[in-house]
Design a protein around this motif. Structure first.
Motif, PDB file in Angstrom:
ATOM      1  N   LEU A   1       0.822  -1.161   0.048  1.00 41.71           N
ATOM      2  CA  LEU A   1       0.023   0.141   0.051  1.00 41.71           C
ATOM      3  C   LEU A   1       0.855   1.195   0.110  1.00 41.71           C
ATOM      4  O   LEU A   1       0.828   1.938  -0.824  1.00 41.71           O
ATOM      5  N   ARG A   2       1.891   1.192   0.775  1.00 42.15           N
ATOM      6  CA  ARG A   2       2.801   2.686   0.999  1.00 42.15           C
ATOM      7  C   ARG A   2       3.417   2.542  -0.636  1.00 42.15           C
ATOM      8  O   ARG A   2       3.477   3.635  -0.917  1.00 42.15           O
ATOM      9  N   ASP A   3       3.843   1.583  -0.991  1.00 39.61           N
ATOM     10  CA  ASP A   3       4.490   1.823  -2.311  1.00 39.61           C
ATOM     11  C   ASP A   3       3.532   2.156  -3.473  1.00 39.61           C
ATOM     12  O   ASP A   3       3.860   2.974  -4.356  1.00 39.61           O
ATOM     13  N   THR A   4       2.283   1.731  -3.357  1.00 33.49           N
ATOM     14  CA  THR A   4       1.390   2.162  -4.361  1.00 33.49           C
ATOM     15  C   THR A   4       0.869   3.554  -4.231  1.00 33.49           C
ATOM     16  O   THR A   4       0.785   4.203  -5.131  1.00 33.49           O
ATOM     17  N   PHE A   5       0.783   4.138  -3.110  1.00 36.61           N
ATOM     18  CA  PHE A   5       0.387   5.533  -2.628  1.00 36.61           C
ATOM     19  C   PHE A   5       1.697   6.217  -3.182  1.00 36.61           C
ATOM     20  O   PHE A   5       0.999   7.335  -3.832  1.00 36.61           O
ATOM     21  N   ARG A   6       2.764   5.877  -2.960  1.00 33.41           N
ATOM     22  CA  ARG A   6       3.968   6.896  -3.767  1.00 33.41           C
ATOM     23  C   ARG A   6       3.782   6.909  -5.090  1.00 33.41           C
ATOM     24  O   ARG A   6       4.009   8.082  -5.680  1.00 33.41           O
ATOM     25  N   LYS A   7       3.539   5.612  -5.887  1.00 33.20           N
ATOM     26  CA  LYS A   7       3.465   5.744  -6.902  1.00 33.20           C
ATOM     27  C   LYS A   7       2.415   6.565  -7.630  1.00 33.20           C
ATOM     28  O   LYS A   7       2.392   7.073  -8.817  1.00 33.20           O
ATOM     29  N   LEU A   8       1.077   6.443  -7.091  1.00 30.22           N
ATOM     30  CA  LEU A   8      -0.052   7.084  -7.403  1.00 30.22           C
ATOM     31  C   LEU A   8       0.073   8.713  -7.279  1.00 30.22           C
ATOM     32  O   LEU A   8      -0.358   9.554  -8.345  1.00 30.22           O
ATOM     33  N   GLY A   9       1.070   8.941  -6.500  1.00 30.13           N
ATOM     34  CA  GLY A   9       1.067  10.433  -6.498  1.00 30.13           C
ATOM     35  C   GLY A   9       2.116  11.125  -7.529  1.00 30.13           C
ATOM     36  O   GLY A   9       1.997  12.333  -7.808  1.00 30.13           O
ATOM     37  N   GLU A  10       2.579  10.145  -8.188  1.00 28.26           N
ATOM     38  CA  GLU A  10       3.251  10.623  -9.342  1.00 28.26           C
ATOM     39  C   GLU A  10       2.319  10.444 -10.790  1.00 28.26           C
ATOM     40  O   GLU A  10       2.768  10.919 -11.817  1.00 28.26           O
ATOM     41  N   GLU A  11       1.129   9.918 -10.652  1.00 26.24           N
ATOM     42  CA  GLU A  11       0.237   9.724 -11.877  1.00 26.24           C
ATOM     43  C   GLU A  11      -0.432  10.940 -12.083  1.00 26.24           C
ATOM     44  O   GLU A  11      -1.311  11.351 -11.190  1.00 26.24           O
ATOM     45  N   LYS A  12      -0.208  11.630 -13.242  1.00 27.49           N
ATOM     46  CA  LYS A  12      -0.917  12.884 -13.382  1.00 27.49           C
ATOM     47  C   LYS A  12      -2.477  12.728 -13.934  1.00 27.49           C
ATOM     48  O   LYS A  12      -3.479  13.551 -13.826  1.00 27.49           O
ATOM     49  N   ASP A  13      -2.686  11.527 -14.123  1.00 34.33           N
ATOM     50  CA  ASP A  13      -4.186  11.201 -14.788  1.00 34.33           C
ATOM     51  C   ASP A  13      -4.979  10.445 -13.547  1.00 34.33           C
ATOM     52  O   ASP A  13      -6.433  10.427 -14.006  1.00 34.33           O
ATOM     53  N   ILE A  14      -4.490  10.366 -12.722  1.00 31.83           N
ATOM     54  CA  ILE A  14      -5.389   9.863 -11.548  1.00 31.83           C
ATOM     55  C   ILE A  14      -5.863  11.219 -10.475  1.00 31.83           C
ATOM     56  O   ILE A  14      -4.863  11.689  -9.988  1.00 31.83           O
ATOM     57  N   ARG A  15      -6.907  11.351 -10.537  1.00 33.37           N
ATOM     58  CA  ARG A  15      -7.634  12.435  -9.471  1.00 33.37           C
ATOM     59  C   ARG A  15      -8.088  12.098  -8.315  1.00 33.37           C
ATOM     60  O   ARG A  15      -8.270  12.990  -7.443  1.00 33.37           O
ATOM     61  N   ALA A  16      -8.525  10.762  -8.087  1.00 33.98           N
ATOM     62  CA  ALA A  16      -8.841  10.390  -6.637  1.00 33.98           C
ATOM     63  C   ALA A  16      -8.743   8.932  -6.491  1.00 33.98           C
ATOM     64  O   ALA A  16      -8.422   8.079  -7.389  1.00 33.98           O
ATOM     65  N   LEU A  17      -8.878   8.566  -5.078  1.00 35.63           N
ATOM     66  CA  LEU A  17      -8.625   7.150  -4.704  1.00 35.63           C
ATOM     67  C   LEU A  17      -9.726   6.652  -4.002  1.00 35.63           C
ATOM     68  O   LEU A  17     -10.056   7.422  -2.968  1.00 35.63           O
ATOM     69  N   LEU A  18     -10.173   5.493  -4.318  1.00 33.59           N
ATOM     70  CA  LEU A  18     -11.188   4.883  -3.612  1.00 33.59           C
ATOM     71  C   LEU A  18     -10.806   3.849  -2.995  1.00 33.59           C
ATOM     72  O   LEU A  18     -10.388   2.709  -3.688  1.00 33.59           O
TER      73      LEU A  18
END
Length: 69
Positions: A37-54
């Protein structure tokens, strides 16, 4: 993109979905799933196309916390 092993992950219309899938354990998290989860959250922070997390849980429970076994 990401392909985690300890939960389901998908992206649709700019929304990343994480589903904990250990309903028999009330979706308790293991040390491995916490790290992932930690690694996923870090990578998601770099994704410009992702606006939200559910965050959701399978089987009628969200998450009971850490797995003590």
């Amino acid at each position: 993109m990401l392909s985690p092993q300890h939960f389901f992950f998908s992206v649709q219309d700019g929304v990343a979905n994480i589903t904990f899938d250990r309903p028999d354990k009330k979706n308790a998290l293991t040390f491995e799933s916490y790290r992932e989860l930690r690694d996923t959250f870090r990578k998601l922070g770099e994704e410009k196309d992702i606006r939200a997390l559910l965050l959701t849980g399978a089987g009628g429970n969200f998450c009971s916390g850490g797995d003590v076994r």
